[in-house]
Design a protein around this motif. Structure first.
Motif, short mmCIF file in Angstrom:
data_model
loop_
_atom_site.label_atom_id
_atom_site.label_comp_id
_atom_site.label_asym_id
_atom_site.label_seq_id
_atom_site.Cartn_x
_atom_site.Cartn_y
_atom_site.Cartn_z
N VAL A 4 0.87 -1.17 0.00
CA VAL A 4 0.00 0.00 0.00
C VAL A 4 0.91 1.23 0.00
CG1 VAL A 4 -1.72 1.31 1.31
CG2 VAL A 4 -1.86 -1.19 1.22
N ALA A 5 0.62 2.15 -0.89
CA ALA A 5 1.37 3.41 -0.95
C ALA A 5 0.46 4.53 -0.49
CB ALA A 5 1.86 3.68 -2.37
N LEU A 6 0.94 5.29 0.49
CA LEU A 6 0.23 6.48 0.93
C LEU A 6 0.93 7.69 0.34
CD1 LEU A 6 -0.30 5.79 4.75
CD2 LEU A 6 -1.80 5.21 2.84
N MET A 7 0.16 8.55 -0.30
CA MET A 7 0.72 9.76 -0.89
C MET A 7 0.12 10.96 -0.17
SD MET A 7 0.62 8.70 -4.91
CE MET A 7 1.40 10.22 -5.42
N TRP A 8 1.00 11.89 0.18
CA TRP A 8 0.63 13.12 0.89
C TRP A 8 1.24 14.26 0.09
CZ3 TRP A 8 3.39 17.17 2.78
CH2 TRP A 8 2.86 17.93 3.81
N GLU A 9 0.41 15.22 -0.32
CA GLU A 9 0.92 16.32 -1.15
C GLU A 9 0.36 17.64 -0.63
OE1 GLU A 9 0.71 19.34 -4.29
OE2 GLU A 9 -1.02 18.19 -3.62
N ALA A 10 1.25 18.62 -0.49
CA ALA A 10 0.84 19.94 -0.02
C ALA A 10 1.54 21.02 -0.84
CB ALA A 10 1.18 20.11 1.46
N ARG A 11 0.91 22.16 -0.89
CA ARG A 11 1.49 23.32 -1.57
C ARG A 11 1.71 24.40 -0.53
NH1 ARG A 11 -0.96 26.91 -6.51
NH2 ARG A 11 0.85 28.27 -6.67
N ALA A 12 2.95 24.84 -0.44
CA ALA A 12 3.31 25.85 0.55
C ALA A 12 2.87 27.23 0.09
CB ALA A 12 4.82 25.85 0.77
N VAL A 13 2.73 28.10 1.04
CA VAL A 13 2.56 29.51 0.73
C VAL A 13 3.79 29.92 -0.07
CG1 VAL A 13 2.49 31.81 1.77
CG2 VAL A 13 1.19 29.95 2.79
N GLU A 14 3.61 30.78 -1.06
CA GLU A 14 4.70 31.15 -1.97
C GLU A 14 5.98 31.51 -1.20
OE1 GLU A 14 5.69 34.37 -5.48
OE2 GLU A 14 3.61 33.92 -5.00
N GLY A 15 7.08 30.88 -1.62
CA GLY A 15 8.39 31.13 -1.04
C GLY A 15 8.71 30.29 0.19
N GLN A 44 7.55 22.42 -8.68
CA GLN A 44 7.27 23.83 -8.89
C GLN A 44 6.09 24.25 -8.03
OE1 GLN A 44 6.57 24.05 -13.08
NE2 GLN A 44 8.74 24.07 -13.58
N GLN A 45 5.96 25.52 -7.85
CA GLN A 45 4.87 26.13 -7.07
C GLN A 45 4.96 25.73 -5.60
OE1 GLN A 45 1.44 24.81 -9.35
NE2 GLN A 45 1.41 26.78 -10.42
N ASP A 46 6.20 25.46 -5.12
CA ASP A 46 6.43 25.15 -3.70
C ASP A 46 5.59 23.97 -3.21
OD1 ASP A 46 8.42 27.11 -3.08
OD2 ASP A 46 6.87 28.64 -3.15
N ARG A 47 5.50 22.93 -4.06
CA ARG A 47 4.76 21.73 -3.67
C ARG A 47 5.71 20.68 -3.10
NH1 ARG A 47 2.09 19.82 -8.65
NH2 ARG A 47 3.67 21.09 -9.65
N VAL A 48 5.21 19.90 -2.16
CA VAL A 48 5.96 18.82 -1.52
C VAL A 48 5.10 17.56 -1.56
CG1 VAL A 48 6.94 18.00 0.66
CG2 VAL A 48 7.23 20.39 -0.02
N LEU A 49 5.72 16.44 -1.91
CA LEU A 49 5.05 15.15 -1.98
C LEU A 49 5.82 14.16 -1.13
CD1 LEU A 49 3.00 13.15 -3.36
CD2 LEU A 49 4.76 12.85 -5.12
N GLU A 67 -1.74 17.52 8.99
CA GLU A 67 -1.84 18.80 8.28
C GLU A 67 -0.79 19.75 8.87
OE1 GLU A 67 -4.27 20.38 6.03
OE2 GLU A 67 -4.95 18.37 5.55
N PRO A 68 -0.07 20.48 8.04
CA PRO A 68 0.82 21.52 8.57
C PRO A 68 0.00 22.69 9.11
CG PRO A 68 1.32 20.99 6.27
CD PRO A 68 0.03 20.34 6.61
N GLU A 69 0.66 23.58 9.79
CA GLU A 69 -0.01 24.79 10.26
C GLU A 69 -0.58 25.54 9.05
OE1 GLU A 69 2.77 27.13 12.47
OE2 GLU A 69 3.18 25.51 13.87
N ALA A 70 -1.73 26.13 9.23
CA ALA A 70 -2.43 26.81 8.14
C ALA A 70 -1.59 27.92 7.51
CB ALA A 70 -3.75 27.38 8.64
N GLU A 71 -0.72 28.57 8.29
CA GLU A 71 0.11 29.66 7.77
C GLU A 71 1.18 29.18 6.80
OE1 GLU A 71 0.05 29.09 11.32
OE2 GLU A 71 -1.82 30.21 11.36
N LEU A 72 1.45 27.85 6.79
CA LEU A 72 2.51 27.29 5.95
C LEU A 72 1.99 26.83 4.59
CD1 LEU A 72 5.51 26.49 5.74
CD2 LEU A 72 4.92 24.36 6.91
#
Length: 88
Positions: A4-15, A44-49, A67-72
């Motif tokens: 089983v592969a779990l994928m988690w992807e988030a996009r950071a606030v710019e920079g 690109q676009q400050d995304r992390v997987l 979930e990361p902090e909402a400000e991130l």
């Protein structure tokens, strides 16, 4: 049991992509169980997987990154769970 592969992807606030990547790395290091494999990616676009691989059933409870902090982050985290269909 299968893989089983779990994928988690988030996009950071710019920079703040590097900060999100380090946050995700620290969280992945602190999972309640150690996955068989773990890999982190950035895009690109400050995304992390983060992808973790487990020997489990698709419905098994597995530790996931929070979930990361909402400000991130620029939007809510996306999560997917995949079951191996074999390899070629």
């Amino acid at each position: 049991m299968t893989t089983v592969a779990l994928m988690w992807e988030a996009r950071a606030v710019e920079g703040r992509g590097p900060e999100l990547l380090e946050w995700a790395r620290a969280q992945a290091d602190q999972l309640a169980r150690e996955p068989e494999r773990r890999e982190l990616f950035r895009a690109q676009q400050d995304r992390v997987l983060v992808i973790t691989w487990w020997q489990a059933n698709l419905t098994d409870e597995l530790p996931e990154l929070p979930e990361p902090e909402a400000e991130l982050i620029a939007r809510p985290v996306h999560r997917w769970r995949f079951e191996s269909a074999g390899t070629d």
